[in-house]
Structure formats: C-alpha cells, structure tokens
Design a protein around this motif. Structure first.
Motif, PDB file in Angstrom:
ATOM      1  N   ALA A 150      21.622 -55.013  50.268  1.00 28.41           N
ATOM      2  CA  ALA A 150      20.851 -54.080  49.299  1.00 28.41           C
ATOM      3  C   ALA A 150      20.600 -54.955  48.073  1.00 28.41           C
ATOM      4  O   ALA A 150      19.618 -54.785  47.408  1.00 28.41           O
ATOM      5  CB  ALA A 150      21.363 -53.001  49.245  1.00 28.41           C
ATOM      6  N   PHE A 151      21.477 -56.038  47.650  1.00 26.17           N
ATOM      7  CA  PHE A 151      21.633 -56.603  46.533  1.00 26.17           C
ATOM      8  C   PHE A 151      20.744 -58.199  46.576  1.00 26.17           C
ATOM      9  O   PHE A 151      20.654 -58.706  45.423  1.00 26.17           O
ATOM     10  CB  PHE A 151      22.923 -56.958  46.015  1.00 26.17           C
ATOM     11  N   LYS A 195      13.709 -49.660  50.618  1.00 27.11           N
ATOM     12  CA  LYS A 195      12.639 -48.610  50.727  1.00 27.11           C
ATOM     13  C   LYS A 195      13.150 -47.258  49.945  1.00 27.11           C
ATOM     14  O   LYS A 195      12.284 -46.876  49.087  1.00 27.11           O
ATOM     15  CB  LYS A 195      12.351 -48.231  52.149  1.00 27.11           C
ATOM     16  N   THR A 196      14.375 -46.984  50.000  1.00 29.70           N
ATOM     17  CA  THR A 196      14.915 -45.687  48.973  1.00 29.70           C
ATOM     18  C   THR A 196      14.730 -46.426  47.623  1.00 29.70           C
ATOM     19  O   THR A 196      14.371 -45.629  46.758  1.00 29.70           O
ATOM     20  CB  THR A 196      16.217 -45.522  49.776  1.00 29.70           C
ATOM     21  N   MET A 197      15.078 -47.476  47.319  1.00 31.45           N
ATOM     22  CA  MET A 197      15.099 -47.863  45.965  1.00 31.45           C
ATOM     23  C   MET A 197      13.749 -47.901  45.558  1.00 31.45           C
ATOM     24  O   MET A 197      13.732 -47.537  44.189  1.00 31.45           O
ATOM     25  CB  MET A 197      15.463 -49.461  45.990  1.00 31.45           C
ATOM     26  N   GLY A 198      12.656 -48.188  46.158  1.00 29.43           N
ATOM     27  CA  GLY A 198      11.397 -48.122  45.894  1.00 29.43           C
ATOM     28  C   GLY A 198      10.951 -46.590  45.488  1.00 29.43           C
ATOM     29  O   GLY A 198      10.263 -46.331  44.569  1.00 29.43           O
ATOM     30  N   ILE A 234      18.699 -37.082  44.692  1.00 36.69           N
ATOM     31  CA  ILE A 234      19.474 -36.763  45.575  1.00 36.69           C
ATOM     32  C   ILE A 234      18.872 -36.566  47.006  1.00 36.69           C
ATOM     33  O   ILE A 234      19.393 -37.072  48.066  1.00 36.69           O
ATOM     34  CB  ILE A 234      19.982 -35.191  45.350  1.00 36.69           C
ATOM     35  N   THR A 235      17.964 -35.959  47.259  1.00 39.31           N
ATOM     36  CA  THR A 235      16.897 -36.089  48.481  1.00 39.31           C
ATOM     37  C   THR A 235      16.584 -37.180  49.055  1.00 39.31           C
ATOM     38  O   THR A 235      16.721 -37.523  50.099  1.00 39.31           O
ATOM     39  CB  THR A 235      15.626 -35.384  48.285  1.00 39.31           C
ATOM     40  N   ALA A 236      16.313 -38.301  48.144  1.00 44.39           N
ATOM     41  CA  ALA A 236      15.909 -39.692  48.470  1.00 44.39           C
ATOM     42  C   ALA A 236      17.277 -40.537  48.906  1.00 44.39           C
ATOM     43  O   ALA A 236      17.314 -41.080  49.961  1.00 44.39           O
ATOM     44  CB  ALA A 236      15.610 -40.486  47.148  1.00 44.39           C
ATOM     45  N   LEU A 237      18.466 -40.222  48.513  1.00 46.54           N
ATOM     46  CA  LEU A 237      19.688 -40.640  48.886  1.00 46.54           C
ATOM     47  C   LEU A 237      20.191 -39.905  50.186  1.00 46.54           C
ATOM     48  O   LEU A 237      20.786 -40.641  50.916  1.00 46.54           O
ATOM     49  CB  LEU A 237      20.799 -40.470  47.904  1.00 46.54           C
ATOM     50  N   LEU A 250      22.650 -49.873  43.767  1.00 46.09           N
ATOM     51  CA  LEU A 250      24.040 -49.707  44.105  1.00 46.09           C
ATOM     52  C   LEU A 250      24.119 -48.457  44.869  1.00 46.09           C
ATOM     53  O   LEU A 250      24.563 -48.301  46.066  1.00 46.09           O
ATOM     54  CB  LEU A 250      24.986 -49.558  42.840  1.00 46.09           C
ATOM     55  N   SER A 251      23.359 -47.273  44.414  1.00 47.58           N
ATOM     56  CA  SER A 251      23.463 -45.963  45.275  1.00 47.58           C
ATOM     57  C   SER A 251      22.826 -45.966  46.445  1.00 47.58           C
ATOM     58  O   SER A 251      23.290 -45.631  47.467  1.00 47.58           O
ATOM     59  CB  SER A 251      22.949 -44.738  44.294  1.00 47.58           C
ATOM     60  N   ALA A 252      21.528 -46.474  46.577  1.00 41.36           N
ATOM     61  CA  ALA A 252      20.806 -46.670  47.776  1.00 41.36           C
ATOM     62  C   ALA A 252      21.853 -47.567  49.041  1.00 41.36           C
ATOM     63  O   ALA A 252      21.853 -47.377  49.941  1.00 41.36           O
ATOM     64  CB  ALA A 252      19.595 -47.371  47.648  1.00 41.36           C
ATOM     65  N   GLY A 253      22.231 -48.677  48.420  1.00 38.65           N
ATOM     66  CA  GLY A 253      23.028 -49.281  49.318  1.00 38.65           C
ATOM     67  C   GLY A 253      24.555 -48.725  49.843  1.00 38.65           C
ATOM     68  O   GLY A 253      24.559 -48.687  50.971  1.00 38.65           O
ATOM     69  N   MET A 254      24.841 -48.110  49.021  1.00 38.09           N
ATOM     70  CA  MET A 254      26.109 -47.254  49.335  1.00 38.09           C
ATOM     71  C   MET A 254      25.737 -46.041  50.396  1.00 38.09           C
ATOM     72  O   MET A 254      26.432 -45.956  51.450  1.00 38.09           O
ATOM     73  CB  MET A 254      26.915 -46.683  48.139  1.00 38.09           C
TER      74      MET A 254
END
Length: 428
Positions: A57-58, A195-198, A13-16, A222-226
């Motif tokens: 993001a994809f 970067k967030t995905m990583g 959650i913090t990363a998002l 998907l969540s990082a892109g959104m």
C-alpha cells in the motif's frame, strides 16, 4: 488540519469497510494456488499475504490518483455520492463472496462510483476516456495477457524440468511459488489498497477537507493498508476454494507459472496507473496454467459462472449505487435508511453463509459437479478393461452354494428302492 463532518466520517468508515471486504474477497488472488498445491499451510499463507498487502500500500499512489482525480469530476461530487457508491460495491462483494465467485472488487467500486455520480450529476460528470482506457480495456486485456503468459510459462517449466528429479523439482517449484505468491500480495497492495485511498481522498475533496488534486494523506494510506491487510488475514476461504480447486487442479509448476505471470501484469498496470482487476489477472493466469500442462483441464462450467459475474459487476454495482444515491438525496433520513439497509443486508448475507462454513480446515475440499460435456463423454465412452466383467458380477447373483449331504449312520439301512441311481458315466 482536516475538518470532518458527520457524513464525511461515515463515508471514511464505510470506505474502510469496503477495503476490508476487498481484502478477504481477494485473498484468493495471491494465495489460492499456494494453498491448493500445499506449498503453504492456509493460516500461514493468509498471514504472509496480509503483511505484504500492507507493505504494498505504501509503494505507489498512481492508481489512487486515477480514482480520485481521473474517473469522475471531483468538483461536482458530494460525500453522499461516495457513500452511495460504496454501498453498491460492498453489497456486490458480499454477494459474490457468498456464492464463492472471484469477481472484481475494483470494478464493483468503480461501478458504484459511476452509477452514483450519474444519478447525482449526470453522465457528463464521468470521464469516458479514462473509463475506457484505464478501466474497460485493462479489464479485457488483463486475463488474456496473464492467461497466455501463464500457459507458455507452464509449458516451459515442464520442458525444462523433464530431466530433473521429481521430488527435488516439486520442492523447488513450491519454494518459487511462495516467492511468487508474495509478489502477488505485494502487487495487490499496490493496486487494490490504492482504490480505497482514492475513494477516501475523493470524499475528502468533496467534503472540503483537503484541496482538489491532492495526493492521499499519509493517514489515509496507512488506514487503507491496515484495513485490506486485516481482511486478507481473515481469509476469503470460499473464493480460495473456487480459485485453487474449482477452476483446475494445479501442480507446483503450474502454481508458480500462474502467480508469476499474474504478478508481472499487476505490477506493470500499477506503474502505469491502470485500475486493473487483480481477480481477472489471477483467474486468467490460473486457467492458462491449467491449459499449459499436458492433460490439464479447466472446469469451464465454473469459468462460465465467473465470466457472467465479471460482466455483471459494473452494471450491478452501478445500479445499486444509483438507487442508493437517489435515497440519500432525500436528506439525512435518506442517508440513515441506506446505512441501515447496508448493515441489515450484510448481516443477512453473513447469516446465510454460516449454513455451510468454509474455512482453513476444508478449503481444499471440492465438490465441483461434472459439467455437461464431461457427463456426455462418460455416457458414450467405452468402459475400461475389466469393468464389464465386474459389472456383470455385481449384477448377476452367484448361485447358492450346494450343501453337503447329511451323513447317514451305518446302522441305518437304506432301501434299494430309494437309493440314488448311479449315472453310467460315474460308474465307468
């Protein structure tokens, strides 16, 4: 099937949340010049950028793999370390957003990760070769390469457009600027969302939810892109103002050259897996475009503040990340203290920002003060023609108008003794 602990859920959650701040912090990278030149309305620009960030993001996971597999030793990392790193990155993002400085969210994230990792597992857990080759060197090279490319592209645009109709050329460049802005947004999604995905993938590995050396799961992409798309849509209007109006005044030709150059550099770095700062690339290209137009200027006072922020990003985020890791290492209550501190600090920064609201309605207003050099030149430069007379007229009061003598009735005789003498010249 991935198994989640409470701390792992908090980290995700913090990363998002960081990804969200990255979105509104870096919206200016794609859309500041487009908004400042009037090519797109502010709301339309950020909506377009948000959609393309999600699409981008994809497109690749190379940068995500650099973060999750290359920068630090993932075998010695606990989820609490990732949480501490995100705290440092988020707070730096919010502070620089508050003052309207386009700093690097990427370097804030990596600085927080390095600081927290060193505090937890020592400096040996950081891969120095990856840090130098894929983080530090691109940080220096990106703004220079993008700036030089934008300067020459701007000069070429004005040279080729000399004989073109002014209005038609401006309209064409605005159209091209919209396309290049879309390209930057796409590139931003391929670089910054990853970067967030990583980071999330690294946390999943640290928490035992996925196997080491795994690529980001689909739900992470998907969540990082959104998250970054939502942040982009809300618009980081303070930084858009600085990037679009605070650095230099851009014409459509310059905006097109700046964005095309930046997009090329960002996409190339994403393909190579370099964790590039899109902020550095776009800022460098904007300054290069400002210098590329004859008579164009760059506000070096603003640029200097940006350079200082760039230099402080990695160490400042690393310091906060290291301190946060020390507190989280005390146990669950330490993690709770850091979480409360993050929420309270974020709320305080937001409240301070409401004292002077910057939004879509006033994003193109700029009150940049004159720099020291500009003030000195104005003090010694001769005044323009006509200004001296105007200044004297404004300084020396005009004589009071002479009232006409009151008419004397014919019935009243004026004694000769009081009648005014006629000057000889008048008599002649």
């Amino acid at each position: 099937m991935e198994s989640f602990s409470l701390i792992l859920a908090i980290v995700v959650i913090t990363a998002l949340a960081f990804d969200f701040t990255n979105g509104f912090h870096d919206t200016a990278n794609a859309m500041a010049t487009t908004i400042s030149t009037g090519a797109l309305k502010p709301k339309v620009a950020v909506a377009m950028s948000a959609v393309l960030n999600l699409v981008g993001a994809f497109l690749s996971v190379e940068v995500a793999n650099t973060i999750s597999k290359g920068l630090v030793d993932e075998t010695g990392i606990r989820p609490e370390v990732i949480f501490a790193a995100l705290v440092g990155a988020i707070l730096w993002n919010l502070l620089t957003w508050l003052v309207g400085l386009p700093s690097s969210s990427s370097h804030a994230l990596m600085g927080g990760l390095i600081g927290a990792t060193v505090a937890s597992a020592g400096s040996g857990a950081v891969h120095g070769d990856v840090l130098v080759t894929k983080v530090l060197l691109p940080a220096v090279a990106a703004p220079i390469v993008a700036g030089v490319a934008a300067m020459f592209a701007t000069r070429l645009s004005y040279t080729l457009g000399k004989k073109a109709d002014g209005r038609a050329a401006a309209k064409g460049y605005r159209t091209g600027q919209i396309a290049s802005a879309g390209l930057v947004s796409l590139a931003h999604g391929t670089n910054d969302a990853q970067k967030t995905m990583g980071i999330i993938t690294l946390a999943l590995v640290a928490g035992g939810a996925v196997a080491p050396d795994s690529d980001p799961p689909t739900w992470v992409i998907l969540s990082a892109g959104m998250a970054i798309a939502l942040g982009t849509y809300l618009g980081g209007w303070r930084i858009i103002r600085t990037m679009g109006k605070g650095l230099t005044e851009l014409q459509p030709q310059q905006g097109f050259a700046a964005q095309t150059s930046a997009a090329t550099v960002i996409l190339a770095s994403s393909h190579l897996g370099f964790s590039l700062s899109t902020t550095h690339s776009v800022s460098g290209s904007v300054m290069g475009a400002g210098l590329g137009r004859k008579g164009g200027v760059v506000r070096w006072s603003t640029a200097t503040r940006m350079f200082v922020a760039w230099g402080l990003t990695l160490p400042a985020a690393a310091l906060v990340g290291a301190l946060a890791e020390k507190v989280t290492g005390l146990g669950d209550w330490g993690t709770a203290v850091v979480a409360v501190f993050l929420i309270a600090s974020s709320a305080a920064i937001w409240k301070i920002s409401r004292r002077e609201v910057v939004d879509a309605s006033n994003v193109n207003d700029t009150e940049e003060p004159a720099g020291v050099v500009t003030t000195a030149i104005a003090a010694v430069a001769p005044p323009p023609a006509g200004s001296l007379a105007d200044d004297l007229t404004a300084t020396i009061p005009s004589p009071a108008p002479v009232s006409a003598p009151m008419p004397v009735p014919a019935s009243v005789a004026v004694p000769e003794s009081v009648a005014p003498a006629v000057p000889p010249a008048a008599a002649v």
